[in-house]
Design a protein around this motif. Structure first.
Motif, short mmCIF file in Angstrom:
data_model
loop_
_atom_site.label_atom_id
_atom_site.label_comp_id
_atom_site.label_asym_id
_atom_site.label_seq_id
_atom_site.Cartn_x
_atom_site.Cartn_y
_atom_site.Cartn_z
N TYR A 12 27.17 46.43 33.95
CA TYR A 12 26.44 46.00 35.13
C TYR A 12 27.13 46.57 36.37
N PRO A 13 26.44 46.57 37.50
CA PRO A 13 27.05 47.11 38.72
C PRO A 13 28.31 46.33 39.10
N ASP A 14 29.34 47.06 39.51
CA ASP A 14 30.58 46.46 39.98
C ASP A 14 30.39 46.14 41.47
N LEU A 15 30.13 44.89 41.75
CA LEU A 15 29.87 44.46 43.12
C LEU A 15 31.16 44.21 43.91
N GLU A 16 32.28 44.06 43.19
CA GLU A 16 33.55 43.76 43.85
C GLU A 16 33.96 44.86 44.82
N TRP A 17 33.77 46.11 44.44
CA TRP A 17 34.27 47.22 45.24
C TRP A 17 33.20 47.87 46.11
N ASN A 18 31.93 47.56 45.90
CA ASN A 18 30.86 48.14 46.71
C ASN A 18 30.99 49.66 46.80
N SER A 19 31.22 50.29 45.64
CA SER A 19 31.44 51.73 45.61
C SER A 19 30.58 52.43 44.55
N GLY A 20 29.53 51.76 44.07
CA GLY A 20 28.65 52.37 43.09
C GLY A 20 29.24 52.46 41.70
N LEU A 21 30.27 51.66 41.40
CA LEU A 21 30.91 51.70 40.09
C LEU A 21 30.15 50.81 39.11
N THR A 22 30.42 51.02 37.83
CA THR A 22 29.80 50.23 36.77
C THR A 22 30.89 49.51 35.98
N THR A 23 30.71 48.21 35.81
CA THR A 23 31.65 47.36 35.06
C THR A 23 31.21 47.26 33.62
N ALA A 64 38.04 36.86 22.87
CA ALA A 64 38.60 37.12 24.20
C ALA A 64 37.66 38.09 24.89
N ARG A 65 37.46 37.88 26.20
CA ARG A 65 36.59 38.75 26.99
C ARG A 65 37.35 39.26 28.19
N LEU A 66 36.93 40.42 28.69
CA LEU A 66 37.51 41.00 29.89
C LEU A 66 36.57 42.06 30.43
N GLU A 67 36.88 42.51 31.63
CA GLU A 67 36.09 43.58 32.24
C GLU A 67 36.97 44.76 32.58
N THR A 68 36.38 45.94 32.53
CA THR A 68 36.98 47.16 33.05
C THR A 68 35.83 47.98 33.60
N ASP A 69 36.13 49.10 34.20
CA ASP A 69 35.07 49.94 34.75
C ASP A 69 34.90 51.20 33.92
N THR A 70 33.71 51.78 34.00
CA THR A 70 33.39 52.96 33.17
C THR A 70 34.32 54.13 33.47
N PHE A 71 34.77 54.29 34.71
CA PHE A 71 35.66 55.41 35.03
C PHE A 71 37.05 55.23 34.42
N ASN A 72 37.44 54.01 34.09
CA ASN A 72 38.81 53.73 33.63
C ASN A 72 38.91 53.96 32.12
#
Length: 157
Positions: free
Chosen positions: A138-149, A112-120
């Motif tokens: 990789y860069p989280d492009l969904e939020w355009n806020s400089g987050l990392t997925t 099983a695979r999924l994504e979360t962000d480094t801040f979470n």
């Protein structure tokens, strides 16, 4: 605490599902996002669009008839796991993930695979306790806020 009841989502659950997505946005995502990303989220009414598109595929956790959480997966990928903040750490997320992982395995997928962000860090701890390991970031492009997925994966037996 009594275990949550897990069932497929119903059309009548739509408002509760949208409310859960708004709640998790406010409690988890909003503090991490740029003002422009928050405005785009609010103007796009993303929870309602997501529920309209995929809500018929969700499974929900209920307590005393109230929808408290949701899970959405397709093939081997878990798109979403959300539990209303008032029901965090109540077992709803565990029960929903147990179902998703069992169904993914039953469909013949080895992982099983999924994504979360480094801040979470809360979600990272939850998934690590379930045996998920980081496979990529990789860069989280969904939020355009400089987050990392983070891409996480768990081998299923």
């Amino acid at each position: 605490m009594i275990a949550p009841y897990i069932r497929p989502a119903l059309p009548a659950d739509s408002a509760a599902l949208v409310a859960i997505l708004h709640d998790t946005f406010e409690s988890t995502w909003r503090p991490q996002l740029t003002p422009a990303a928050v405005t785009a989220y609010q103007q796009g009414n993303r929870p309602a669009a997501y529920v309209a598109e995929r809500g018929h595929l969700f499974h929900v956790a209920t307590r005393a008839g109230v929808v408290v959480g949701l899970v959405d997966w397709q093939d081997d990928f878990v798109h979403a796991l959300h539990v209303h903040s008032a029901h965090a750490r109540s077992g709803a997320g565990t029960a929903l993930m147990d179902l998703a992982e069992a169904e993914i395995a039953r469909a013949g997928f080895p992982a099983a695979r999924l994504e979360t962000d480094t801040f979470n860090t809360r979600s990272q701890a939850f998934y690590a306790a379930r045996g998920y390991i980081e496979k990529d970031r990789y860069p989280d492009l969904e939020w355009n806020s400089g987050l990392t997925t983070l891409l996480l994966e768990k081998r299923l037996s």
